[in-house]
Design a protein around this motif. Structure first.
Motif, PDB file in Angstrom:
ATOM      1  N   HIS A 145       0.821  -1.215   0.000  1.00 30.92           N
ATOM      2  CA  HIS A 145       0.000   0.000   0.000  1.00 30.92           C
ATOM      3  C   HIS A 145       0.851   1.260   0.000  1.00 30.92           C
ATOM      4  CE1 HIS A 145      -3.519  -2.456   0.461  1.00 30.92           C
ATOM      5  NE2 HIS A 145      -2.899  -3.131   1.399  1.00 30.92           N
ATOM      6  N   ALA A 146       2.151   1.089  -0.288  1.00 30.66           N
ATOM      7  CA  ALA A 146       3.044   2.253  -0.321  1.00 30.66           C
ATOM      8  C   ALA A 146       4.152   2.002  -1.331  1.00 30.66           C
ATOM      9  CB  ALA A 146       3.636   2.486   1.067  1.00 30.66           C
ATOM     10  N   GLN A 147       4.845   3.053  -1.721  1.00 28.81           N
ATOM     11  CA  GLN A 147       5.989   2.942  -2.634  1.00 28.81           C
ATOM     12  C   GLN A 147       7.220   3.513  -1.923  1.00 28.81           C
ATOM     13  OE1 GLN A 147       3.475   3.474  -6.804  1.00 28.81           O
ATOM     14  NE2 GLN A 147       4.455   5.259  -5.948  1.00 28.81           N
ATOM     15  N   PRO A 148       7.728   2.751  -0.909  1.00 26.25           N
ATOM     16  CA  PRO A 148       8.820   3.313  -0.095  1.00 26.25           C
ATOM     17  C   PRO A 148      10.098   3.597  -0.887  1.00 26.25           C
ATOM     18  CG  PRO A 148       8.431   0.994   0.452  1.00 26.25           C
ATOM     19  CD  PRO A 148       7.313   1.422  -0.421  1.00 26.25           C
ATOM     20  N   VAL A 149      10.360   2.815  -1.928  1.00 22.06           N
ATOM     21  CA  VAL A 149      11.551   3.067  -2.762  1.00 22.06           C
ATOM     22  C   VAL A 149      11.057   3.162  -4.211  1.00 22.06           C
ATOM     23  CG1 VAL A 149      13.903   2.302  -3.298  1.00 22.06           C
ATOM     24  CG2 VAL A 149      12.832   1.588  -1.157  1.00 22.06           C
ATOM     25  N   PRO A 150      10.526   4.327  -4.610  1.00 17.95           N
ATOM     26  CA  PRO A 150       9.878   4.444  -5.927  1.00 17.95           C
ATOM     27  C   PRO A 150      10.796   4.006  -7.066  1.00 17.95           C
ATOM     28  CG  PRO A 150       9.573   6.440  -4.647  1.00 17.95           C
ATOM     29  CD  PRO A 150      10.560   5.600  -3.904  1.00 17.95           C
ATOM     30  N   HIS A 151      10.226   3.202  -7.958  1.00 19.36           N
ATOM     31  CA  HIS A 151      11.008   2.634  -9.064  1.00 19.36           C
ATOM     32  C   HIS A 151      10.300   2.957 -10.383  1.00 19.36           C
ATOM     33  CE1 HIS A 151      13.263  -0.397 -11.348  1.00 19.36           C
ATOM     34  NE2 HIS A 151      12.107  -0.710 -11.898  1.00 19.36           N
ATOM     35  N   GLY A 152      11.078   3.096 -11.452  1.00 19.84           N
ATOM     36  CA  GLY A 152      10.508   3.317 -12.779  1.00 19.84           C
ATOM     37  C   GLY A 152       9.612   4.541 -12.813  1.00 19.84           C
ATOM     38  N   MET A 153       8.404   4.388 -13.363  1.00 21.52           N
ATOM     39  CA  MET A 153       7.495   5.532 -13.459  1.00 21.52           C
ATOM     40  C   MET A 153       7.069   6.048 -12.091  1.00 21.52           C
ATOM     41  SD  MET A 153       5.063   4.826 -16.744  1.00 21.52           S
ATOM     42  CE  MET A 153       5.146   3.054 -16.930  1.00 21.52           C
ATOM     43  N   ALA A 154       7.157   5.178 -11.059  1.00 23.90           N
ATOM     44  CA  ALA A 154       6.814   5.622  -9.703  1.00 23.90           C
ATOM     45  C   ALA A 154       7.805   6.691  -9.229  1.00 23.90           C
ATOM     46  CB  ALA A 154       6.815   4.438  -8.735  1.00 23.90           C
ATOM     47  N   ALA A 155       9.046   6.596  -9.697  1.00 22.33           N
ATOM     48  CA  ALA A 155      10.055   7.591  -9.332  1.00 22.33           C
ATOM     49  C   ALA A 155       9.739   8.944  -9.977  1.00 22.33           C
ATOM     50  CB  ALA A 155      11.442   7.114  -9.747  1.00 22.33           C
ATOM     51  N   TRP A 156       8.877   8.943 -10.993  1.00 23.82           N
ATOM     52  CA  TRP A 156       8.450  10.195 -11.630  1.00 23.82           C
ATOM     53  C   TRP A 156       7.201  10.754 -10.953  1.00 23.82           C
ATOM     54  CZ3 TRP A 156       8.685   8.664 -17.550  1.00 23.82           C
ATOM     55  CH2 TRP A 156      10.032   8.464 -17.897  1.00 23.82           C
ATOM     56  N   ILE A 193       0.149  -5.413 -15.810  1.00 22.72           N
ATOM     57  CA  ILE A 193       1.420  -6.110 -15.570  1.00 22.72           C
ATOM     58  C   ILE A 193       2.552  -5.121 -15.293  1.00 22.72           C
ATOM     59  CG2 ILE A 193       3.196  -7.536 -16.697  1.00 22.72           C
ATOM     60  CD1 ILE A 193       0.799  -9.106 -17.939  1.00 22.72           C
ATOM     61  N   VAL A 194       2.607  -4.045 -16.062  1.00 23.54           N
ATOM     62  CA  VAL A 194       3.654  -3.046 -15.830  1.00 23.54           C
ATOM     63  C   VAL A 194       3.409  -2.357 -14.476  1.00 23.54           C
ATOM     64  CG1 VAL A 194       4.629  -0.860 -16.646  1.00 23.54           C
ATOM     65  CG2 VAL A 194       4.178  -2.702 -18.271  1.00 23.54           C
ATOM     66  N   GLY A 195       2.148  -2.053 -14.201  1.00 23.41           N
ATOM     67  CA  GLY A 195       1.814  -1.393 -12.930  1.00 23.41           C
ATOM     68  C   GLY A 195       2.182  -2.236 -11.731  1.00 23.41           C
ATOM     69  N   GLN A 196       1.837  -3.521 -11.769  1.00 29.10           N
ATOM     70  CA  GLN A 196       2.149  -4.372 -10.613  1.00 29.10           C
ATOM     71  C   GLN A 196       3.654  -4.597 -10.495  1.00 29.10           C
ATOM     72  OE1 GLN A 196       0.071  -8.122 -10.945  1.00 29.10           O
ATOM     73  NE2 GLN A 196       1.725  -9.076 -12.089  1.00 29.10           N
ATOM     74  N   GLY A 197       4.344  -4.628 -11.627  1.00 28.62           N
ATOM     75  CA  GLY A 197       5.812  -4.771 -11.597  1.00 28.62           C
ATOM     76  C   GLY A 197       6.449  -3.551 -10.947  1.00 28.62           C
ATOM     77  N   ILE A 198       5.949  -2.369 -11.287  1.00 31.57           N
ATOM     78  CA  ILE A 198       6.514  -1.139 -10.717  1.00 31.57           C
ATOM     79  C   ILE A 198       6.216  -1.063  -9.218  1.00 31.57           C
ATOM     80  CG2 ILE A 198       6.328   1.386 -10.727  1.00 31.57           C
ATOM     81  CD1 ILE A 198       5.829   1.175 -13.780  1.00 31.57           C
ATOM     82  N   LEU A 199       4.976  -1.376  -8.846  1.00 32.61           N
ATOM     83  CA  LEU A 199       4.621  -1.324  -7.415  1.00 32.61           C
ATOM     84  C   LEU A 199       5.446  -2.333  -6.614  1.00 32.61           C
ATOM     85  CD1 LEU A 199       2.915  -0.244  -5.095  1.00 32.61           C
ATOM     86  CD2 LEU A 199       1.116  -1.853  -5.733  1.00 32.61           C
ATOM     87  N   SER A 200       5.599  -3.521  -7.166  1.00 33.04           N
ATOM     88  CA  SER A 200       6.371  -4.556  -6.488  1.00 33.04           C
ATOM     89  C   SER A 200       7.841  -4.140  -6.372  1.00 33.04           C
ATOM     90  CB  SER A 200       6.236  -5.865  -7.276  1.00 33.04           C
ATOM     91  OG  SER A 200       7.036  -6.839  -6.717  1.00 33.04           O
ATOM     92  N   ASN A 201       8.386  -3.580  -7.448  1.00 33.06           N
ATOM     93  CA  ASN A 201       9.789  -3.163  -7.419  1.00 33.06           C
ATOM     94  C   ASN A 201      10.007  -1.896  -6.603  1.00 33.06           C
ATOM     95  OD1 ASN A 201      10.481  -5.327  -8.945  1.00 33.06           O
ATOM     96  ND2 ASN A 201      10.899  -4.222 -10.830  1.00 33.06           N
ATOM     97  N   SER A 202       8.930  -1.213  -6.260  1.00 30.36           N
ATOM     98  CA  SER A 202       9.051   0.000  -5.441  1.00 30.36           C
ATOM     99  C   SER A 202       9.087  -0.322  -3.953  1.00 30.36           C
ATOM    100  CB  SER A 202       7.883   0.948  -5.741  1.00 30.36           C
ATOM    101  OG  SER A 202       7.960   1.409  -7.068  1.00 30.36           O
ATOM    102  N   GLN A 203       9.185  -1.616  -3.612  1.00 36.39           N
ATOM    103  CA  GLN A 203       9.292  -2.019  -2.205  1.00 36.39           C
ATOM    104  C   GLN A 203      10.754  -2.127  -1.782  1.00 36.39           C
ATOM    105  OE1 GLN A 203       6.316  -2.018  -0.654  1.00 36.39           O
ATOM    106  NE2 GLN A 203       5.660  -1.492  -2.735  1.00 36.39           N
ATOM    107  N   GLY A 204      11.681  -1.828  -2.702  1.00 36.70           N
ATOM    108  CA  GLY A 204      13.092  -1.845  -2.334  1.00 36.70           C
ATOM    109  C   GLY A 204      13.866  -3.000  -2.929  1.00 36.70           C
TER     110      GLY A 204
END
Lengths: 173, 321
Positions: free
Chosen positions: B66-77, B121-132
């Motif tokens: 429920h959070a993006q503690p280490v934003p990755h990819g488009m989340a970093a934008w 698929i891209v969204g869940q990959g980004i959210l998952s990778n934004s956990q650190g």
């Protein structure tokens, strides 16, 4: 020049060639200031297993009685994901230690697996705290009084695989 | 002449009447560029396969984050993907993906029907990778869908002004671009092994034993169950470095020259089977899945339905186009 361009555009699999060059050279450059250069989901330059080293390690989680807990039922994450998260923090810590040593006119030369558990604690504590904060299933977490993060270092001693485990993090509810 | 005919039809060149020397005929047989113009029934099977892989990849929704503690990819934008952790919204997206994938299988505009599963698929990959931690599990299907979607968009717009390359129809172009992108991952992986290790990758392969030990440990602590991988290989590779270099080292040329699979159906079959086996071995040794990679290799490269039809046609003395 025009001919050269025409010849290039007539090559088969242009998309493939462009994509390979993009992933190997352009993407790592574009992401050079991020924590994982070369990674920008869904694009990756696949650095996994690109360089085998003579050391490795993994991590696991226990309760405060040192009883191991399955990470998937507990956090919805595999030990691999937890290790990657911890590894990033550990590497940042090492960078900091190197800077501090340099300021003292010394050199910090320890490898990750040579660090004592106490030295790794800032990274381990932070990784555990972050995992607990972002976990969706807080009810399961609250059934425990706290958690510990252990790191098992794998090295070669006289040609035999050797393991050493150390406490690197702890959080209490 | 025979080569020209092959180019035109994309069928197998087994013409024994060709007057060219044997080595040249063998070379052409192996490495001739024969664009794969799939028949409608092949495309249908391939679309079913791709839709199946995509549907499997979105079964993780809603994600337990429920959070993006280490934003990755488009989340970093600054883009927020935490809505993929919301059961209601994720449920609606899954429903939308299910409808889209059924329409995709039927053959309706990939430019529209591939978009919802691509976003999921891209969204869940980004959210998952934004956990650190960076994961690559669904990366392969993410880029494959992206290629299929881009081919759909390209066919809609550029295809109106001029014919598509090699006389492809839009659905054939979609499969061709998917193959090009999927196989690029293998080539890049091989190049990074050479670059990151400074050319010493092969010499360091005995240390792969430590990675097996690591994977075995990590697999145990996931569910506290002893994994069934070939953990004994860890010390074996340390004790037998030459065996390690031969068995693991074979993967490097296989990945590096994987682009040859794009040339024709025979090379697609050969590299498809070789890479599929390569993944199976890694699964046995390391306990890593690679399900999406294997399924995409099966549907896009090995393409067993076409080979079965080809063998049946041969048996009945007919030509399969």
């Amino acid at each position: 020049m025009k001919n050269l361009l025409r010849r290039f555009t007539s090559l088969p699999f242009k998309l493939h060639g462009f994509f390979v060059l993009f992933l190997v050279f352009v993407l790592p450059w574009l992401t050079r200031n991020t924590k994982n250069p070369g990674e920008w989901f869904p694009f990756s330059n696949f650095p996994m297993y690109s360089n085998f080293e003579e050391t490795a390690y993994y991590v696991y989680i226990t309760d405060l009685n040192d009883q191991p807990l399955g990470t998937v039922p507990l956090l919805g994450m595999t030990p691999s994901g937890i290790k990657k998260s911890y590894d990033q923090k550990l590497k940042s810590l090492v960078t900091e230690l190197k800077k501090n040593a340099s300021a003292r006119g010394e050199k910090y030369r320890k490898r990750l697996v040579q660090m004592e558990g106490e030295e790794c604690r800032p990274a381990g504590d932070a990784a555990l705290a972050q995992l607990m904060d972002s976990a969706a299933d807080k009810a399961t977490l609250n059934t425990h009084k706290g958690f510990r993060l252990y790191q098992t270092d794998i090295t070669l001693v006289d040609g035999l695989i050797s393991k050493r485990t150390k406490l690197v993090g702890e959080v209490r509810n | 002449m025979a080569r020209a005919a092959t180019k035109k039809t994309g069928s197998l060149n087994l013409n024994t009447q060709d007057s060219a020397p044997a080595w040249l005929r063998a070379w052409r047989f192996l490495f001739a560029h024969e664009p794969m113009r799939h028949a409608w029934w092949e495309l249908l099977i391939m679309r079913i396969g791709i839709a199946w892989v995509a549907w499997n990849a979105i079964q993780f929704l809603p994600l337990p984050f429920h959070a993006q503690p280490v934003p990755h990819g488009m989340a970093a934008w600054g883009m927020d993907f935490t809505w993929l952790g919301d059961a209601t919204l994720a449920g609606q997206l899954r429903m939308c993906c299910a409808i889209s994938l059924v329409l995709y299988i039927i053959g309706i505009w990939p430019a529209i029907t591939l978009l919802p599963p691509l976003v999921a698929i891209v969204g869940q990959g980004i959210l998952s990778n934004s956990q650190g931690a960076i994961h690559h599990t669904s990366q392969i299907i993410g880029v494959a869908l992206l290629a299929g979607w881009l081919a759909g968009v390209w066919s809609l717009f550029a295809g109106r002004k001029r014919p598509l390359p090699y006389g492809f129809k839009p659905q054939q172009l979609g499969m061709d671009w998917m193959r090009q992108i999927v196989i690029a991952g293998y080539v890049v992986s091989a190049l990074m092994k050479l670059i990151d290790s400074g050319g010493e990758w092969l010499g360091n392969t005995p240390y792969f034993g430590l990675q097996i030990e690591k994977s075995t440990g990590m697999a145990y602590y996931a569910h506290l169950q002893q994994p069934e991988n070939a953990a004994w290989l860890a010390q074996y590779f340390i004790d037998h470095p030459t065996m390690a270099k031969i068995s693991i080292g074979l993967g490097l040329p296989l990945e590096l020259f994987a682009f040859v699979a794009l040339l024709n159906r025979r090379m697609a079959l050969f590299f498809g089977l070789a890479l599929y086996s390569f993944h199976l071995i890694i699964t046995q040794v390391m306990g890593l899945g690679f399900l999406y990679n294997r399924m995409l290799l099966l549907f896009l490269f090995i393409n067993p339905a076409w080979w079965l039809a080809f063998l049946c046609a041969k048996a009945f003395g007919k030509n399969l186009r």
